[in-house]
Write a protein that holds these residues in place. Structure first.
Motif, PDB file in Angstrom:
ATOM      1  N   VAL A   5      -8.257  52.641  21.169  1.00 37.10           N
ATOM      2  CA  VAL A   5      -8.860  51.863  20.085  1.00 37.10           C
ATOM      3  C   VAL A   5      -8.156  52.162  18.763  1.00 37.10           C
ATOM      4  N   ASP A   6      -7.945  53.424  18.463  1.00 34.72           N
ATOM      5  CA  ASP A   6      -7.335  53.794  17.185  1.00 34.72           C
ATOM      6  C   ASP A   6      -5.906  53.270  17.067  1.00 34.72           C
ATOM      7  N   VAL A   7      -5.146  53.383  18.148  1.00 36.35           N
ATOM      8  CA  VAL A   7      -3.746  52.936  18.107  1.00 36.35           C
ATOM      9  C   VAL A   7      -3.668  51.417  17.973  1.00 36.35           C
ATOM     10  N   LEU A   8      -4.492  50.703  18.718  1.00 38.18           N
ATOM     11  CA  LEU A   8      -4.429  49.244  18.696  1.00 38.18           C
ATOM     12  C   LEU A   8      -5.078  48.674  17.438  1.00 38.18           C
ATOM     13  N   ALA A   9      -6.174  49.284  16.994  1.00 42.80           N
ATOM     14  CA  ALA A   9      -6.840  48.800  15.785  1.00 42.80           C
ATOM     15  C   ALA A   9      -5.997  49.036  14.538  1.00 42.80           C
ATOM     16  N   ALA A  10      -5.070  49.967  14.599  1.00 47.66           N
ATOM     17  CA  ALA A  10      -4.199  50.231  13.463  1.00 47.66           C
ATOM     18  C   ALA A  10      -3.145  49.150  13.278  1.00 47.66           C
ATOM     19  N   LEU A  11      -2.938  48.320  14.296  1.00 46.21           N
ATOM     20  CA  LEU A  11      -1.960  47.244  14.187  1.00 46.21           C
ATOM     21  C   LEU A  11      -2.498  46.155  13.260  1.00 46.21           C
ATOM     22  N   PRO A  12      -1.634  45.498  12.514  1.00 52.18           N
ATOM     23  CA  PRO A  12      -2.107  44.573  11.483  1.00 52.18           C
ATOM     24  C   PRO A  12      -2.714  43.280  11.992  1.00 52.18           C
ATOM     25  N   ALA A  13      -2.412  42.869  13.222  1.00 55.16           N
ATOM     26  CA  ALA A  13      -2.874  41.551  13.674  1.00 55.16           C
ATOM     27  C   ALA A  13      -3.315  41.576  15.135  1.00 55.16           C
ATOM     28  N   THR A  14      -3.930  42.666  15.545  1.00 45.26           N
ATOM     29  CA  THR A  14      -4.393  42.805  16.926  1.00 45.26           C
ATOM     30  C   THR A  14      -5.900  42.968  16.965  1.00 45.26           C
ATOM     31  N   ASN A  15      -6.553  42.182  17.801  1.00 44.96           N
ATOM     32  CA  ASN A  15      -7.972  42.369  18.098  1.00 44.96           C
ATOM     33  C   ASN A  15      -8.095  43.147  19.396  1.00 44.96           C
ATOM     34  N   VAL A  16      -8.926  44.186  19.397  1.00 46.89           N
ATOM     35  CA  VAL A  16      -9.118  45.003  20.591  1.00 46.89           C
ATOM     36  C   VAL A  16     -10.594  45.026  20.957  1.00 46.89           C
ATOM     37  N   TYR A  17     -10.874  44.847  22.243  1.00 42.44           N
ATOM     38  CA  TYR A  17     -12.241  44.776  22.751  1.00 42.44           C
ATOM     39  C   TYR A  17     -12.423  45.757  23.909  1.00 42.44           C
ATOM     40  N   LEU A  18     -13.563  46.448  23.901  1.00 37.42           N
ATOM     41  CA  LEU A  18     -13.912  47.423  24.940  1.00 37.42           C
ATOM     42  C   LEU A  18     -14.794  46.796  26.013  1.00 37.42           C
ATOM     43  N   ASP A  19     -14.869  47.440  27.147  1.00 36.91           N
ATOM     44  CA  ASP A  19     -15.634  46.952  28.300  1.00 36.91           C
ATOM     45  C   ASP A  19     -17.132  46.966  28.030  1.00 36.91           C
ATOM     46  N   GLY A  20     -17.757  45.785  28.100  1.00 33.67           N
ATOM     47  CA  GLY A  20     -19.205  45.682  27.950  1.00 33.67           C
ATOM     48  C   GLY A  20     -19.919  45.346  29.248  1.00 33.67           C
ATOM     49  N   THR A  21     -19.225  45.389  30.362  1.00 32.31           N
ATOM     50  CA  THR A  21     -19.734  45.078  31.715  1.00 32.31           C
ATOM     51  C   THR A  21     -20.326  43.667  31.741  1.00 32.31           C
ATOM     52  N   HIS A  22     -21.494  43.464  32.352  1.00 30.21           N
ATOM     53  CA  HIS A  22     -22.131  42.150  32.389  1.00 30.21           C
ATOM     54  C   HIS A  22     -23.623  42.321  32.600  1.00 30.21           C
ATOM     55  N   GLY A  23     -24.358  41.228  32.471  1.00 28.42           N
ATOM     56  CA  GLY A  23     -25.815  41.300  32.473  1.00 28.42           C
ATOM     57  C   GLY A  23     -26.459  41.622  33.796  1.00 28.42           C
ATOM     58  N   GLY A  24     -25.690  41.647  34.866  1.00 29.27           N
ATOM     59  CA  GLY A  24     -26.224  42.042  36.159  1.00 29.27           C
ATOM     60  C   GLY A  24     -25.914  43.480  36.508  1.00 29.27           C
ATOM     61  N   TRP A  25     -25.495  44.255  35.527  1.00 31.76           N
ATOM     62  CA  TRP A  25     -25.019  45.615  35.798  1.00 31.76           C
ATOM     63  C   TRP A  25     -25.769  46.605  34.907  1.00 31.76           C
ATOM     64  N   LEU A  26     -25.106  47.187  33.919  1.00 35.95           N
ATOM     65  CA  LEU A  26     -25.733  48.236  33.114  1.00 35.95           C
ATOM     66  C   LEU A  26     -26.777  47.653  32.170  1.00 35.95           C
ATOM     67  N   ASN A  27     -27.846  48.426  31.953  1.00 38.06           N
ATOM     68  CA  ASN A  27     -28.837  47.947  30.991  1.00 38.06           C
ATOM     69  C   ASN A  27     -28.275  48.041  29.579  1.00 38.06           C
ATOM     70  N   VAL A  28     -28.872  47.305  28.662  1.00 42.33           N
ATOM     71  CA  VAL A  28     -28.339  47.160  27.311  1.00 42.33           C
ATOM     72  C   VAL A  28     -28.166  48.505  26.619  1.00 42.33           C
ATOM     73  N   GLY A  29     -29.164  49.380  26.717  1.00 42.17           N
ATOM     74  CA  GLY A  29     -29.065  50.668  26.047  1.00 42.17           C
ATOM     75  C   GLY A  29     -27.964  51.541  26.610  1.00 42.17           C
ATOM     76  N   ASP A  30     -27.795  51.522  27.915  1.00 45.05           N
ATOM     77  CA  ASP A  30     -26.772  52.346  28.562  1.00 45.05           C
ATOM     78  C   ASP A  30     -25.377  51.922  28.124  1.00 45.05           C
ATOM     79  N   ILE A  31     -25.075  50.610  28.213  1.00 45.46           N
ATOM     80  CA  ILE A  31     -23.722  50.187  27.842  1.00 45.46           C
ATOM     81  C   ILE A  31     -23.503  50.344  26.339  1.00 45.46           C
ATOM     82  N   SER A  32     -24.543  50.168  25.536  1.00 45.81           N
ATOM     83  CA  SER A  32     -24.380  50.367  24.094  1.00 45.81           C
ATOM     84  C   SER A  32     -24.007  51.817  23.795  1.00 45.81           C
ATOM     85  N   ASP A  33     -24.648  52.752  24.477  1.00 48.89           N
ATOM     86  CA  ASP A  33     -24.329  54.171  24.308  1.00 48.89           C
ATOM     87  C   ASP A  33     -22.886  54.457  24.708  1.00 48.89           C
TER      88      ASP A  33
END
Length: 456
Positions: free
Chosen positions: A218-246
């Protein structure tokens, strides 16, 4: 909190933004039960310049109207050249739409070279490429897509190579599908031990190293001037909202552009927008209002004021909405609870997300009548269709883009479904290995696309 502020025009009301969720299994706490039903607050009209993450010289890499890159050298078009007849036409059709380019191994220099070539080609076409960085150690926990780097140092060197390849050009990075959904030797915030326990991993350090790798990326990619970086949020049939948020917070989501949902899966887009909005709301409550993961309503208990706190788990095989007559599809109670909590804290959800719509046109496969003890419903399920076409015009303040993260037409793996193989017991054939072209599935995806896909 340092989430980039959304600037697309927000939905008309908070209830439209907060479409779905349910409390942790076990029912409402006294505090939840006593919470008043707050009237939906009108979301603010945010200016275009507010959306940029600090360091971005442009308003937004994925602002509405941005053209996503169609890779002229994609694996889909490579497959078309080796096929004949209908199979070749199907691959050529799918290859005419923008889909992600997966970077899943090689040395740091090889990763840098491949990414640099791709961003240069995309830049020349005035299009934004979407890359999937998929090389974390113990990826997929030795399942069909096993592989990855062998150590923290090897991975950080590799992701540094990816970042150097991008440089100052526009790009989107989908960072490690399943990277937060499957963590080796991890115990969740709910106290649940992760099933992934590879013998070759050090159980004392494996989980911590996973978070260290993702934070570094995240730090390396977010430091780039024109790159959007997104982390794994799974899906609604998997981890509960609080777990994936943590997990997202532990992985550095506050310094990223947000998270992605449904990578290589099949869940309905509307349900995913609801799930993602709840995650964004939970992140806001956890970082700005002192909430814990357990305080966040989630999809496994949908009680709330509108249904007298008589909740059930939401059914992923149907389409969720606030006015659904079927209790297991109704989100109104959860929407009210999030609206109330956010209003009481005087905050709004800010973390943004993207959704993989490559194969979710008909939703997930309900394998309950398959007769299989291990149906592997995520692995080349039958009778699925393409979902919405890739676009940055989402109409949502929180949804940056609908993407084809998984390359539609490429196999999920040799799906044995609990049998000894080599045949897929549902299809009666031997499925291609993960990432290989699957003509039969490609045909299904086109025939069953929702909305229908134009075929010449």
């Amino acid at each position: 909190m340092s989430f980039p502020t959304p600037t697309r025009r927000a939905f008309a009301t908070a209830s439209a933004l907060l479409m779905t969720a349910g409390l942790l299994a076990g029912g409402a706490t006294a505090a939840n039960a006593a919470a008043p039903a707050a009237a939906p607050a009108t979301a603010p009209d945010l200016g275009a310049g507010d959306r940029a993450r600090p360091g971005h010289p442009i308003a937004d890499v994925l602002e509405p109207g941005v053209e996503l890159w169609v890779n002229p050298d994609s694996t889909t078009l490579e497959a078309a050249e080796t096929l004949e007849g209908q199979a070749a036409a199907d691959a050529a059709l799918l290859g005419s739409y923008p889909s992600a380019t997966w970077i899943n191994g090689g040395t740091p220099n090889e990763a840098k070279r491949d990414v640099k070539r791709a961003v240069a080609t995309a830049h020349a076409a005035n299009e934004v490429p979407v890359f999937v960085a998929y090389n974390v150690p113990f990826r997929d926990c030795a399942q069909y897509s096993a592989g990855g780097a062998t150590s923290l140092d090897e991975y950080t060197a590799w992701i540094d190579g990816v970042a150097k390849g991008i440089g100052n050009k526009r790009a989107v990075v989908i960072l490690e599908p399943d990277g937060l959904g499957i963590i080796p030797w991890y115990t969740s915030v709910d106290g649940v031990a992760e099933w992934c326990r590879p013998a070759e991993a050090d159980q004392a350090t494996a989980a911590a190293e996973r978070f260290a790798m993702l934070n570094h990326a995240v730090d390396v990619l977010a430091a780039l001037p024109a790159t959007n970086v997104y982390l794994d949020g799974t899906h609604g049939g998997w981890l509960n909202v609080g777990d994936i948020s943590d997990r997202l917070l532990k992985a550095g989501v506050e310094r990223a552009d947000g998270f992605f949902l449904n990578a290589s899966n099949y869940h309905f887009t509307s349900n995913l927008v609801s799930y993602g909005t709840w995650i964004s709301s939970c992140l806001a409550l956890m970082t700005e209002a002192g909430a814990t993961a357990a305080d966040c309503p989630n999809q496994y208990w949908n009680g709330g004021p509108s249904n007298g706190w008589n909740g059930v788990a939401l059914d992923s095989y149907g389409v969720w909405s606030a006015d659904a007559t079927e209790p297991s599809l109704n989100t109104a109670g959860i929407d009210e609870r999030y609206a109330s909590a956010l209003a009481a804290a005087g905050i709004e959800p800010e973390a943004r997300f993207v959704v993989d719509t490559s194969r979710n046109g008909t939703g997930p496969w309900d394998a309950s009548d398959s007769g299989l003890a291990v149906p592997e419903d995520w692995c080349n399920p039958p009778a699925r269709g393409l979902g919405e076409r890739p676009t940055t015009d989402t109409g949502s303040a929180l949804v940056d883009a609908l993407l084809w993260i998984k390359v539609p037409g490429e196999s999920d793996g040799k799906c044995f479904r609990g049998t000894g193989g080599p045949l897929d017991p549902i299809r009666g054939i031997e499925d291609p290995a993960a990432g290989q072209w699957f003509p039969e599935q490609a045909r299904e995806l086109i025939e069953l696309a929702v909305p229908p896909i134009a075929v010449d």
